[in-house]
Write a protein that holds these residues in place. Sequence first.
Motif, mmCIF file in Angstrom:
data_model
loop_
_atom_site.group_PDB
_atom_site.id
_atom_site.type_symbol
_atom_site.label_atom_id
_atom_site.label_comp_id
_atom_site.label_asym_id
_atom_site.label_seq_id
_atom_site.Cartn_x
_atom_site.Cartn_y
_atom_site.Cartn_z
ATOM 1 N N ARG A 111 -2.494 21.136 3.559
ATOM 2 C CA ARG A 111 -3.647 20.673 2.780
ATOM 3 C C ARG A 111 -3.284 19.628 1.740
ATOM 4 O O ARG A 111 -4.067 18.739 1.438
ATOM 5 C CB ARG A 111 -4.307 21.869 2.097
ATOM 6 C CG ARG A 111 -5.595 22.260 2.783
ATOM 7 C CD ARG A 111 -6.293 23.328 2.000
ATOM 8 N NE ARG A 111 -6.824 22.837 0.750
ATOM 9 C CZ ARG A 111 -7.090 23.613 -0.297
ATOM 10 N NH1 ARG A 111 -6.844 24.894 -0.237
ATOM 11 N NH2 ARG A 111 -7.595 23.101 -1.395
ATOM 12 N N ARG A 112 -2.073 19.736 1.185
ATOM 13 C CA ARG A 112 -1.693 18.749 0.158
ATOM 14 C C ARG A 112 -1.626 17.351 0.762
ATOM 15 O O ARG A 112 -1.991 16.357 0.158
ATOM 16 C CB ARG A 112 -0.344 19.125 -0.461
ATOM 17 C CG ARG A 112 -0.475 20.174 -1.559
ATOM 18 C CD ARG A 112 0.865 20.763 -1.872
ATOM 19 N NE ARG A 112 1.489 21.260 -0.636
ATOM 20 C CZ ARG A 112 2.686 21.807 -0.573
ATOM 21 N NH1 ARG A 112 3.423 21.904 -1.645
ATOM 22 N NH2 ARG A 112 3.172 22.246 0.576
ATOM 23 N N LEU A 113 -1.136 17.288 2.002
ATOM 24 C CA LEU A 113 -1.062 15.998 2.685
ATOM 25 C C LEU A 113 -2.469 15.525 3.081
ATOM 26 O O LEU A 113 -2.813 14.357 2.902
ATOM 27 C CB LEU A 113 -0.165 16.127 3.929
ATOM 28 C CG LEU A 113 0.314 14.811 4.515
ATOM 29 C CD1 LEU A 113 1.197 14.069 3.521
ATOM 30 C CD2 LEU A 113 1.097 15.066 5.809
ATOM 31 N N ALA A 114 -3.256 16.465 3.586
ATOM 32 C CA ALA A 114 -4.626 16.109 3.996
ATOM 33 C C ALA A 114 -5.414 15.561 2.817
ATOM 34 O O ALA A 114 -6.227 14.653 2.968
ATOM 35 C CB ALA A 114 -5.322 17.329 4.596
ATOM 36 N N ASP A 115 -5.126 16.101 1.619
ATOM 37 C CA ASP A 115 -5.849 15.632 0.437
ATOM 38 C C ASP A 115 -5.511 14.185 0.072
ATOM 39 O O ASP A 115 -6.216 13.560 -0.714
ATOM 40 C CB ASP A 115 -5.566 16.547 -0.769
ATOM 41 C CG ASP A 115 -6.304 17.870 -0.639
ATOM 42 O OD1 ASP A 115 -7.205 17.959 0.222
ATOM 43 O OD2 ASP A 115 -5.973 18.816 -1.383
ATOM 44 N N THR A 116 -4.407 13.644 0.619
ATOM 45 C CA THR A 116 -4.087 12.242 0.349
ATOM 46 C C THR A 116 -4.786 11.303 1.333
ATOM 47 O O THR A 116 -4.819 10.100 1.140
ATOM 48 C CB THR A 116 -2.565 11.978 0.411
ATOM 49 O OG1 THR A 116 -2.111 12.225 1.752
ATOM 50 C CG2 THR A 116 -1.799 12.848 -0.558
ATOM 51 N N PHE B 250 0.870 -1.181 0.000
ATOM 52 C CA PHE B 250 0.000 0.000 0.000
ATOM 53 C C PHE B 250 0.902 1.224 0.000
ATOM 54 O O PHE B 250 1.841 1.312 0.790
ATOM 55 C CB PHE B 250 -0.899 -0.014 1.247
ATOM 56 C CG PHE B 250 -1.743 1.224 1.401
ATOM 57 C CD1 PHE B 250 -2.882 1.413 0.630
ATOM 58 C CD2 PHE B 250 -1.396 2.218 2.325
ATOM 59 C CE1 PHE B 250 -3.662 2.560 0.777
ATOM 60 C CE2 PHE B 250 -2.168 3.368 2.475
ATOM 61 C CZ PHE B 250 -3.306 3.533 1.701
ATOM 62 N N ASP B 251 0.622 2.172 -0.909
ATOM 63 C CA ASP B 251 1.521 3.324 -1.018
ATOM 64 C C ASP B 251 0.894 4.636 -0.568
ATOM 65 O O ASP B 251 1.521 5.675 -0.647
ATOM 66 C CB ASP B 251 2.010 3.451 -2.470
ATOM 67 C CG ASP B 251 3.027 2.369 -2.809
ATOM 68 O OD1 ASP B 251 3.853 2.065 -1.925
ATOM 69 O OD2 ASP B 251 2.977 1.817 -3.925
ATOM 70 N N GLY B 252 -0.326 4.597 -0.109
ATOM 71 C CA GLY B 252 -0.988 5.850 0.292
ATOM 72 C C GLY B 252 -0.539 6.331 1.669
ATOM 73 O O GLY B 252 0.400 5.806 2.268
ATOM 74 N N TYR B 253 -1.268 7.330 2.154
ATOM 75 C CA TYR B 253 -0.970 7.909 3.463
ATOM 76 C C TYR B 253 -1.329 6.911 4.566
ATOM 77 O O TYR B 253 -2.444 6.375 4.579
ATOM 78 C CB TYR B 253 -1.793 9.187 3.630
ATOM 79 C CG TYR B 253 -1.642 9.870 4.976
ATOM 80 C CD1 TYR B 253 -0.711 10.885 5.162
ATOM 81 C CD2 TYR B 253 -2.431 9.490 6.060
ATOM 82 C CE1 TYR B 253 -0.574 11.503 6.389
ATOM 83 C CE2 TYR B 253 -2.295 10.104 7.292
ATOM 84 C CZ TYR B 253 -1.370 11.113 7.450
ATOM 85 O OH TYR B 253 -1.229 11.717 8.671
#
Lengths: 379, 372
Positions: free
Chosen positions: B259-264, B236-239
């Motif tokens: 926000r860029r991190l939150a969007d993941t 798994f490569d997501g957050y």
Amino acid sequence: MSTRLAAMILAGGKGTRLQALTRKVAKPAVSYGGKYRIIDFPLSNCANTGITSVGVLTQYESSELNTYVGNGEKWGLNGVRSLTSVLTPKQTEEGSAWYLGTADAIYQNIDWLDRVDPEYVLILSGDHIYSCSYEAMLRTHLQKKADCTISAYPVAIEEASRFGILVPDEEGNIVEFVEKPRHPNSNLASMGIYIFTYKVLRAELIQDAKDPESEHDFGKNIIPKMLREGRRMAVHRYSGYWRDVGTVASLHQANMDLLMSGGDSTNLYTVQGANRIYSEDPFSVPQYIGKKATVRDSLVNQGAIVEGMIDHCVVSGGAIIEEGAICRNCVIMNDAWIRKGSHVENCIVAPRSGTEEGENFNVGGEKIDLLSNSKGRKD
Amino acid sequence: MKDVIGLVDCHTSPQLGELTAHRTLASTSFLGRYAFIDFALSNFCNSGIPVVGVLCRDHQRSLLKHMGNMLSWVNNTKTGRVHIFYNETGILNPAYNSDIANLRVNDWVLYDSEANYVVFCSPHILLNIDLQPVLEEHIARHEECTLVYKEIEDADKSFLDEDVLALDEEGYVESIHKNDGTKAKALVSLEIIVINRTTMAELTRRHQMVDASWGMREMLPYSLQNGLFRIHARRFDGYARCFDSLKHYVDYSFELLDRRLADTLFLPDRPIYTLTHDTPPALYGEDSVVRNSFISNGCLIQGEVQDSIICRNVRIGKKARVRRSIVLSNVAVGDRATLQDVVVDKYAVVTARHEVKGDSENLIYLQQGAIL
């Protein structure tokens, strides 16, 4: 309370003066206060009064409103002894017809009311903003042994000719009722909220339906006729915050009333106790206020992203205000998108509408304007 | 995916310092409006898994309060269901209160359903994952057990004490050991385990004979060593973050202010569901200054808030200053009070002009209901 008091909410109106805001949705479904739709107010009031049978009568652009009302779950009106029905015009053995007026809408649903079998029926408007319990009004109705009780609100005498005006005697019995009088004899305006003893209402509606001259309207036909017939008509005085937002400017003002600078005209935070307002809760993240944002005297719902400046604004969920954007004295509805460097003032930004980068809208404008386009968020 | 039962395993939850002294991690508040369990339950819901069991270890009151009617996380309120599984005997024998022991006393759910697959996940590992492709792969390959992992570069600081995997050439797990923090690069288990029901039944049967204090985390390495079944590893490569201390709770909360991190993590197609509280939007005063913060509904903010996370129904008085702090629900901060590097638990009151200052390395924790 079982079915002692049933509520019928008239939610079929178009609200033409709200312009593009009601092009695709009925007025009761119009967004208000960042999180709510107008119909949340009468429905929450019903829930807080303990009313368990609610009929919502819809007609104009009803699909969004019908979906929203659903089984009444958002207001807790889906309990084991509750009944929430969306009542739309229908085909019958006699043919099919639209609701011709407020009274006709109730008349066409007499079957529904007969099944609920209430002693009293509360008739409400789906597009008024106020938070109250109807218990006091029912008490008035019972004490006066009235056939009909009308809730009334004092307005400025110069504005009285816009409303249905009641003239009560000393005991609170209505002696005169005139719809939009030129020379009003009182400043007590009918709020369009009625409690009828159901038996009386049922007989009146059946008679009215047979009258070819009638417009089948409560204010124009049923109430004046009942007065002429000498029915017991009582007035219930209401003194809290109440607004019938008919125009873009009045909807804007009603939103601004919610801000801290609006004083205590109405405050969603003070009605959080017994008369709390329930609504839909979309699954959005908490609101994010950005690194360079300025937020002053505003009301902001979850799911909004504010990276620019909002001053004296009401912002709904899903709205984005980008860095460098300035919003003053605005109502920014759901999924609106105010892009970088743009400047909007004194307006309502309709749902899913927005500005281009650097675009100005109504800056310095004295009249409250409506920004409606398709430049907002698409989802 | 009616063939699958989801299990939220609260038995493996670490403590988040004082924050979890009186509640389970699963029901601990996160980012203003969520509880950790919302992410696990939303993953199941968004992956089309209708029946879910929550393996509750302790503090069930707090968990039950959050779960409400249990229907906030199901797609269909008739076919979908969230059950709470609780091992009564576990109270007397905390050492033996393992997830497998819990499942054994509540094994009717396995007998009752026609599910062929069981999916475990742990609420302290926060991620937004579509489990459908994981299951599809597991079924297509006729695997007995699949374990989801992530390759991380900071295993010396995060996922400590969690499981680290070594894989063979075919992509199967060769060995599982605890992350002792000596290496930065590691393949860490995300504690998402897909296992066939029959394999699970065999594992449960063995469990009694091997060591009754063991749970899934011990039984998997044992199964590998004894050749009971192979474990297929799925990347798994997501957050994904492992919440295992108060420090990490604070760090991982603050990092989502980007926000860029939150969007993941917050994906429009796979929303995170939670309980509704019918609170009005947040109200800001005429002199409020708010920057780089998450603010929840029901808040009334008249002072200054920067780099902070403010939960529901928090009052922040005039000229009060809140910086780099996490303020949980129903807290009142008086006029001219100052909070800096503080975690304030629910219902605490910081009276006017009070000053509470920690620093980024030494956070101050104010307990629930504290009055300063």
